[in-house]
Design a protein around this motif. Structure first.
Motif, mmCIF file in Angstrom:
data_model
loop_
_atom_site.group_PDB
_atom_site.id
_atom_site.type_symbol
_atom_site.label_atom_id
_atom_site.label_comp_id
_atom_site.label_asym_id
_atom_site.label_seq_id
_atom_site.Cartn_x
_atom_site.Cartn_y
_atom_site.Cartn_z
ATOM 1 N N LEU A 174 0.835 -1.202 0.000
ATOM 2 C CA LEU A 174 0.000 0.000 0.000
ATOM 3 C C LEU A 174 0.873 1.256 0.000
ATOM 4 C CD1 LEU A 174 -3.094 0.560 0.175
ATOM 5 C CD2 LEU A 174 -2.760 0.926 2.630
ATOM 6 N N ALA A 175 1.941 1.234 0.799
ATOM 7 C CA ALA A 175 2.862 2.372 0.851
ATOM 8 C C ALA A 175 3.571 2.550 -0.499
ATOM 9 C CB ALA A 175 3.891 2.169 1.962
ATOM 10 N N VAL A 176 3.952 1.446 -1.120
ATOM 11 C CA VAL A 176 4.617 1.514 -2.423
ATOM 12 C C VAL A 176 3.679 2.105 -3.480
ATOM 13 C CG1 VAL A 176 5.613 0.143 -4.292
ATOM 14 C CG2 VAL A 176 6.215 -0.367 -1.916
ATOM 15 N N LEU A 177 2.406 1.693 -3.456
ATOM 16 C CA LEU A 177 1.429 2.234 -4.401
ATOM 17 C C LEU A 177 1.229 3.726 -4.190
ATOM 18 C CD1 LEU A 177 -1.298 -0.573 -4.433
ATOM 19 C CD2 LEU A 177 0.279 0.032 -6.283
ATOM 20 N N PHE A 178 1.153 4.134 -2.925
ATOM 21 C CA PHE A 178 0.978 5.550 -2.638
ATOM 22 C C PHE A 178 2.208 6.343 -3.082
ATOM 23 C CE2 PHE A 178 1.277 9.291 0.127
ATOM 24 C CZ PHE A 178 0.023 9.865 -0.086
ATOM 25 N N GLY A 179 3.397 5.798 -2.811
ATOM 26 C CA GLY A 179 4.616 6.456 -3.270
ATOM 27 C C GLY A 179 4.674 6.550 -4.786
ATOM 28 N N HIS B 252 9.850 13.811 -10.363
ATOM 29 C CA HIS B 252 9.682 12.703 -9.417
ATOM 30 C C HIS B 252 10.222 13.045 -8.023
ATOM 31 C CE1 HIS B 252 8.625 10.600 -13.006
ATOM 32 N NE2 HIS B 252 9.856 10.571 -13.471
ATOM 33 N N GLN B 253 10.504 14.328 -7.771
ATOM 34 C CA GLN B 253 11.152 14.730 -6.524
ATOM 35 C C GLN B 253 10.384 14.253 -5.291
ATOM 36 O OE1 GLN B 253 13.981 16.012 -5.785
ATOM 37 N NE2 GLN B 253 13.645 16.477 -3.622
ATOM 38 N N HIS B 254 9.089 14.498 -5.242
ATOM 39 C CA HIS B 254 8.312 14.152 -4.044
ATOM 40 C C HIS B 254 8.124 12.649 -3.895
ATOM 41 C CE1 HIS B 254 7.748 18.289 -3.117
ATOM 42 N NE2 HIS B 254 7.045 18.555 -4.211
ATOM 43 N N GLY B 255 8.117 11.941 -5.008
ATOM 44 C CA GLY B 255 8.067 10.489 -4.929
ATOM 45 C C GLY B 255 9.330 9.935 -4.286
ATOM 46 N N ILE B 256 10.481 10.470 -4.686
ATOM 47 C CA ILE B 256 11.756 10.049 -4.095
ATOM 48 C C ILE B 256 11.788 10.399 -2.614
ATOM 49 C CG2 ILE B 256 14.256 10.387 -4.137
ATOM 50 C CD1 ILE B 256 14.020 10.983 -7.130
ATOM 51 N N GLU B 257 11.295 11.599 -2.271
ATOM 52 C CA GLU B 257 11.256 12.018 -0.867
ATOM 53 C C GLU B 257 10.381 11.068 -0.048
ATOM 54 O OE1 GLU B 257 9.885 16.017 -0.959
ATOM 55 O OE2 GLU B 257 11.829 16.861 -1.533
ATOM 56 N N PHE B 258 9.250 10.655 -0.607
ATOM 57 C CA PHE B 258 8.370 9.750 0.131
ATOM 58 C C PHE B 258 9.052 8.417 0.397
ATOM 59 C CE2 PHE B 258 5.420 6.212 0.277
ATOM 60 C CZ PHE B 258 4.569 6.592 1.309
ATOM 61 N N PHE B 259 9.646 7.813 -0.634
ATOM 62 C CA PHE B 259 10.278 6.508 -0.447
ATOM 63 C C PHE B 259 11.466 6.595 0.509
ATOM 64 C CE2 PHE B 259 8.229 5.482 -4.620
ATOM 65 C CZ PHE B 259 7.465 4.425 -4.154
ATOM 66 N N THR B 260 12.247 7.682 0.419
ATOM 67 C CA THR B 260 13.366 7.850 1.345
ATOM 68 C C THR B 260 12.863 7.995 2.774
ATOM 69 O OG1 THR B 260 14.589 9.003 -0.399
ATOM 70 C CG2 THR B 260 15.438 9.197 1.844
ATOM 71 N N GLY B 261 11.830 8.830 2.942
ATOM 72 C CA GLY B 261 11.261 9.030 4.272
ATOM 73 C C GLY B 261 10.599 7.784 4.817
ATOM 74 N N THR C 77 4.437 9.480 5.410
ATOM 75 C CA THR C 77 5.501 8.503 5.677
ATOM 76 C C THR C 77 5.368 7.939 7.092
ATOM 77 O OG1 THR C 77 6.978 10.330 6.290
ATOM 78 C CG2 THR C 77 7.182 9.450 4.067
ATOM 79 N N ASN C 78 5.042 8.801 8.061
ATOM 80 C CA ASN C 78 4.827 8.330 9.431
ATOM 81 C C ASN C 78 3.609 7.423 9.511
ATOM 82 O OD1 ASN C 78 6.432 9.633 11.952
ATOM 83 N ND2 ASN C 78 6.578 10.948 10.160
ATOM 84 N N ALA C 79 2.531 7.806 8.839
ATOM 85 C CA ALA C 79 1.297 7.022 8.899
ATOM 86 C C ALA C 79 1.491 5.634 8.307
ATOM 87 C CB ALA C 79 0.181 7.759 8.162
ATOM 88 N N PHE C 80 2.106 5.551 7.130
ATOM 89 C CA PHE C 80 2.297 4.246 6.498
ATOM 90 C C PHE C 80 3.307 3.398 7.261
ATOM 91 C CE2 PHE C 80 0.364 6.286 2.747
ATOM 92 C CZ PHE C 80 -0.528 5.290 2.384
ATOM 93 N N ALA C 81 4.297 4.032 7.892
ATOM 94 C CA ALA C 81 5.254 3.268 8.687
ATOM 95 C C ALA C 81 4.594 2.672 9.922
ATOM 96 C CB ALA C 81 6.420 4.164 9.099
ATOM 97 N N LEU C 82 3.632 3.398 10.509
ATOM 98 C CA LEU C 82 2.961 2.919 11.715
ATOM 99 C C LEU C 82 1.812 1.966 11.409
ATOM 100 C CD1 LEU C 82 2.790 6.158 13.916
ATOM 101 C CD2 LEU C 82 4.371 4.239 14.123
ATOM 102 N N LEU C 83 1.223 2.078 10.204
ATOM 103 C CA LEU C 83 0.056 1.250 9.882
ATOM 104 C C LEU C 83 0.339 -0.243 10.025
ATOM 105 C CD1 LEU C 83 -1.908 2.763 6.845
ATOM 106 C CD2 LEU C 83 -2.825 2.029 9.044
ATOM 107 N N GLY C 84 1.462 -0.689 9.532
ATOM 108 C CA GLY C 84 1.769 -2.119 9.590
ATOM 109 C C GLY C 84 2.644 -2.510 10.751
ATOM 110 N N LEU C 85 2.797 -1.589 11.732
ATOM 111 C CA LEU C 85 3.732 -1.866 12.819
ATOM 112 C C LEU C 85 3.236 -2.989 13.728
ATOM 113 C CD1 LEU C 85 6.435 -0.907 13.911
ATOM 114 C CD2 LEU C 85 5.232 0.740 15.348
ATOM 115 N N ARG C 86 1.912 -3.062 13.931
ATOM 116 C CA ARG C 86 1.376 -4.136 14.780
ATOM 117 C C ARG C 86 1.673 -5.490 14.171
ATOM 118 N NH1 ARG C 86 -2.755 -7.419 14.492
ATOM 119 N NH2 ARG C 86 -3.623 -6.382 12.659
#
Length: 361
Positions: A48-53, A67-76, A244-253
């Protein structure tokens, strides 16, 4: 793509919808998640995060760099995901300290993580306002990250023990002002105590599950003090910082249960995270120098220093993580072959069981 109020509202509603879906589909009925279940849902949220990125990659860019913001999202996202894995060590400590049965741990994790995301949103918006008003705040962010990196590495080298969640001030205060039961009552967060003399109804008391989820929420909030400046070192777009914070936390459980038993194998992960935070700290200071306004530095003029491109940051961060994971796997296998600590020790940490005695080699 235009990031306006509607974009923010829709994004927050969708993220909240995933948390609600997660609760009703997996957490409402207490159970111990299987490895297969955790793996599939972890993969789902990563996809899901990859699709959003990819969506940001295609629709949102800058003149000359589409593609600047796409790169920023994946890096973040990779940075935040790596930092969130470090949270899992503390989550395991909290679960063990409160001796939470495994079938109730999902509820504690999900609610605690949801609360942490709300707190992070506040931090993100405050950070954006501060950056807009005072761009030299990047100096403070950079110095703070360098301090955090050094402290993290020092704690690992000196083997400093983690803080017991029962010693947290907010936990001690909570237990003083609100009754907390001594035992669990299923997966309930609050129960009625037996009616006292002269009263028709008993007093409402919290169960240890509430204390544990508050501890998880507060611990994750403290981790945000590191991760929010780190992500602002990659992008200054509040929308990317939040997603980036939301997608990182979504699958944390799900990742917590997927990596259960493997956390102790990532022995060099804290060192890798320390290096990453240090790298981003240096990147922030270089950025601050490049846009300097402090009168006592170069007379308030910009300092001609090189800046680290976002794509290079992505390569460096991924490279550090790969080296860390490979080195951890090699060391763990070597230690096991030489009769080191058996992997099953980690299960005692996450279930609250007694620690097994060290096996003889």
């Amino acid at each position: 793509m235009e990031v306006n109020l509607v974009t923010w509202v829709v994004t927050i509603a969708v993220i909240a919808g995933f948390f609600i879906f997660d609760f009703y589909s997996h957490v409402r009925v207490p159970h111990e998640p299987t490895l297969k279940e955790s793996a599939w849902w972890s993969l789902f949220y990563v996809a899901l995060a990859v699709l959003f990125g990819g969506f940001l990659w295609v629709t949102w860019g800058e003149p000359g760099n589409p593609h600047q913001h796409g790169i920023e999202f994946f890096t973040g996202y990779i940075t935040e995901k790596a930092l969130s894995v470090d949270n899992l060590f503390i989550f395991a400590l909290i679960m063990g300290a409160f001796k939470i049965p495994r079938k109730y741990q999902q509820k504690v994790l999900l609610i605690g993580i949801a609360l942490a995301l709300v707190f992070r949103l506040v931090f993100i918006l405050l950070g954006a306002a501060v950056i807009h008003a005072w761009s030299d705040v990047f100096y403070l962010f950079g110095i703070f990250l360098l301090y955090t990196a050094i402290k993290l590495l020092w704690d690992e080298v000196t083997d400093t023990p983690e803080t017991d969640p029962n010693d947290m001030r907010i936990i001690r205060w909570l237990r003083k002002v609100i009754p907390v039961t001594s035992t669990y009552h299923g997966d309930k967060l609050a129960v009625r105590l037996p009616a006292a003399e002269g009263k028709r109804h008993g007093a409402l008391a919290l169960t240890p599950l509430v204390v544990a989820l508050v501890a998880i929420g507060m611990v994750d909030l403290m981790f945000a003090l590191d991760s929010i400046p780190a992500i602002y070192g990659i992008t200054v777009e509040p929308y990317i910082v939040f997603t980036t914070n939301a997608f990182a936390l979504l699958g944390l459980r799900q990742m917590y249960f997927l990596l259960d038993g493997l956390l102790d194998r990532l022995v060099y992960l804290p060192y890798g995270l320390g290096v990453i935070l240090g790298f981003i700290g240096v990147k922030l200071i270089l950025h601050a120098l490049h846009e300097n306004n402090l009168f006592f530095i170069n007379g308030g003029s910009d300092v001609p220093v090189p800046e680290v491109p976002t794509l290079m940051s992505l390569v460096v961060i991924v490279g550090i993580l790969l080296v860390t994971v490979v080195a951890s796997v090699v060391k763990t296998k070597r230690d096991e072959a030489q009769g080191g600590i058996p992997p099953k020790w980690n299960t005692a940490l996450t279930t609250g069981e007694d620690w097994p005695e060290k096996e003889q080699s």
